[in-house]
Design a protein around this motif. Structure first.
Motif, PDB file in Angstrom:
ATOM      1  N   ILE A   1      30.232  46.452  41.310  1.00 53.00           N
ATOM      2  CA  ILE A   1      30.060  45.813  42.469  1.00 53.00           C
ATOM      3  C   ILE A   1      29.298  46.588  43.630  1.00 53.00           C
ATOM      4  O   ILE A   1      30.127  47.498  44.204  1.00 53.00           O
ATOM      5  CB  ILE A   1      31.267  44.669  43.150  1.00 53.00           C
TER       6      ILE A   1
ATOM      7  N   SER B   1      30.856  40.223  38.390  1.00 53.97           N
ATOM      8  CA  SER B   1      30.845  41.742  37.998  1.00 53.97           C
ATOM      9  C   SER B   1      31.833  41.848  36.489  1.00 53.97           C
ATOM     10  O   SER B   1      31.566  43.116  36.055  1.00 53.97           O
ATOM     11  CB  SER B   1      31.675  42.506  39.090  1.00 53.97           C
ATOM     12  N   ARG B   2      32.187  40.774  36.162  1.00 55.36           N
ATOM     13  CA  ARG B   2      33.068  40.897  34.794  1.00 55.36           C
ATOM     14  C   ARG B   2      31.809  40.919  33.678  1.00 55.36           C
ATOM     15  O   ARG B   2      32.046  41.605  32.640  1.00 55.36           O
ATOM     16  CB  ARG B   2      33.546  39.712  34.499  1.00 55.36           C
TER      17      ARG B   2
ATOM     18  N   ARG C   1      38.784  43.323  46.693  1.00 57.75           N
ATOM     19  CA  ARG C   1      39.693  44.055  45.766  1.00 57.75           C
ATOM     20  C   ARG C   1      40.657  43.266  44.846  1.00 57.75           C
ATOM     21  O   ARG C   1      40.607  43.381  43.873  1.00 57.75           O
ATOM     22  CB  ARG C   1      40.098  45.209  46.555  1.00 57.75           C
TER      23      ARG C   1
ATOM     24  N   ARG D   1      34.946  35.592  45.735  1.00 59.02           N
ATOM     25  CA  ARG D   1      35.448  35.154  44.094  1.00 59.02           C
ATOM     26  C   ARG D   1      33.999  35.272  43.171  1.00 59.02           C
ATOM     27  O   ARG D   1      34.219  35.685  42.159  1.00 59.02           O
ATOM     28  CB  ARG D   1      35.953  33.773  44.417  1.00 59.02           C
TER      29      ARG D   1
ATOM     30  N   ALA E   1      33.030  38.793  42.383  1.00 65.57           N
ATOM     31  CA  ALA E   1      34.178  39.359  41.593  1.00 65.57           C
ATOM     32  C   ALA E   1      33.911  38.944  40.034  1.00 65.57           C
ATOM     33  O   ALA E   1      34.034  39.780  39.156  1.00 65.57           O
ATOM     34  CB  ALA E   1      35.367  39.303  42.105  1.00 65.57           C
ATOM     35  N   CYS E   2      33.891  37.532  40.136  1.00 64.11           N
ATOM     36  CA  CYS E   2      33.624  36.805  38.856  1.00 64.11           C
ATOM     37  C   CYS E   2      32.220  37.542  38.180  1.00 64.11           C
ATOM     38  O   CYS E   2      32.215  37.918  36.872  1.00 64.11           O
ATOM     39  CB  CYS E   2      33.497  35.523  38.870  1.00 64.11           C
TER      40      CYS E   2
ATOM     41  N   ALA F   1      39.361  40.808  42.675  1.00 68.14           N
ATOM     42  CA  ALA F   1      38.719  41.370  41.381  1.00 68.14           C
ATOM     43  C   ALA F   1      39.905  41.889  40.722  1.00 68.14           C
ATOM     44  O   ALA F   1      39.656  41.782  39.268  1.00 68.14           O
ATOM     45  CB  ALA F   1      37.682  42.580  41.807  1.00 68.14           C
ATOM     46  N   ARG F   2      40.737  42.688  41.166  1.00 73.42           N
ATOM     47  CA  ARG F   2      41.781  43.436  40.134  1.00 73.42           C
ATOM     48  C   ARG F   2      42.972  42.490  39.645  1.00 73.42           C
ATOM     49  O   ARG F   2      43.294  42.679  38.687  1.00 73.42           O
ATOM     50  CB  ARG F   2      42.400  44.607  41.143  1.00 73.42           C
TER      51      ARG F   2
ATOM     52  N   ALA G   1      38.333  42.056  36.953  1.00 77.51           N
ATOM     53  CA  ALA G   1      36.853  42.589  37.207  1.00 77.51           C
ATOM     54  C   ALA G   1      36.987  44.195  37.530  1.00 77.51           C
ATOM     55  O   ALA G   1      37.769  44.761  38.070  1.00 77.51           O
ATOM     56  CB  ALA G   1      36.137  41.897  38.275  1.00 77.51           C
TER      57      ALA G   1
ATOM     58  N   LEU H   1      35.614  46.876  40.088  1.00 79.89           N
ATOM     59  CA  LEU H   1      35.167  46.904  41.399  1.00 79.89           C
ATOM     60  C   LEU H   1      33.833  47.936  41.613  1.00 79.89           C
ATOM     61  O   LEU H   1      32.954  47.976  42.296  1.00 79.89           O
ATOM     62  CB  LEU H   1      36.092  47.655  42.404  1.00 79.89           C
TER      63      LEU H   1
END
Length: 218
Positions: free
Chosen positions: A78, A42-43, A64, A36, A39-40, A67-68, A73, A75
């Motif tokens: 990352i 990477s925003r 994935r 989590r 993914a966060c 993120a999606r 976010a 991918l």
């Protein structure tokens, strides 16, 4: 935001970029939360996910999906690699940190060797983490100390170096987080539904409104 879970992010605030944030404790919680957080983050910029394990530790399908469908976010922002030796991690801050906005480190002390002296190798790892934090945001996912007790792996030098330390544990169907150390807050505790980490929170303030989606599609 660090986790894109509103309650948990508010619980952790304030968080300065140069502060090292560490989660440790229950392995099920930290494994899910690691996906989590990667993914966060990477925003907001390129994120390097460094897994200091030979096998396991990463579920690409979970990453994935989070993120999606949960944090919206990209991918492509990352980057993932594995560390096979202690030396691999010690070189990380020199080789890669300038190219990324955030670094997520999983099990940094896993490859330390008791025969060579825990304290000596712990110092090397902690120093590498500190060097990383001078250039990028660093989030560490650690284990409970092999020496037993309440604290994360890494010894007293690590404990004093990390700015924010959060212990995770299960309580019934809740994932709980105890704030062990924070430069600007007293110790505290937060429990959330265990499903929120991988299934999302419908009241997260980062959700896009329908009008935003309509404008983006034109």
């Amino acid at each position: 935001m660090i986790t894109c879970i509103e309650l948990l992010d508010v619980f952790l605030q304030p968080l300065r970029r140069e502060w090292i944030l560490e989660f440790y404790g229950d392995r099920e919680i930290t494994q899910k939360l690691m996906h989590r957080v990667a993914a966060c983050l990477s925003r907001y910029g390129d994120t390097y996910l460094y897994i200091n394990q030979l096998f396991g530790g990463l579920n690409p399908y979970m990453l994935r999906r989070i993120a999606r469908t949960i944090v919206n976010a990209d991918l492509d922002r990352i980057y993932v690699s594995r560390g096979l030796r202690l030396e691999d991690f010690l070189k990380l801050s020199i080789r890669h940190c300038r190219d990324f906005d955030s670094v997520v480190v999983v099990d940094p002390y896993l490859h330390t060797d008791p025969a060579k002296g825990f304290l000596t190798e712990y110092t090397l790892v902690t120093s590498a983490i500190r060097r990383l934090s001078s250039r990028v945001r660093v989030v560490v996912f650690n284990r409970v100390s092999r020496a037993g007790g309440y604290m994360p792996e890494g010894g007293s030098f690590h404990h004093h170096t990390v700015h924010v330390i959060v212990r995770s544990y299960l309580r019934g169907r809740s994932s709980c987080f105890e704030l062990i150390k924070h430069p600007a807050k007293d110790r505290g505790e937060l429990c959330i539904d265990e499903k929120i980490i991988v299934e999302g929170d419908p009241i997260w303030v980062g959700q896009h409104q329908l009008l935003e989606w309509a404008l983006r599609r034109r």
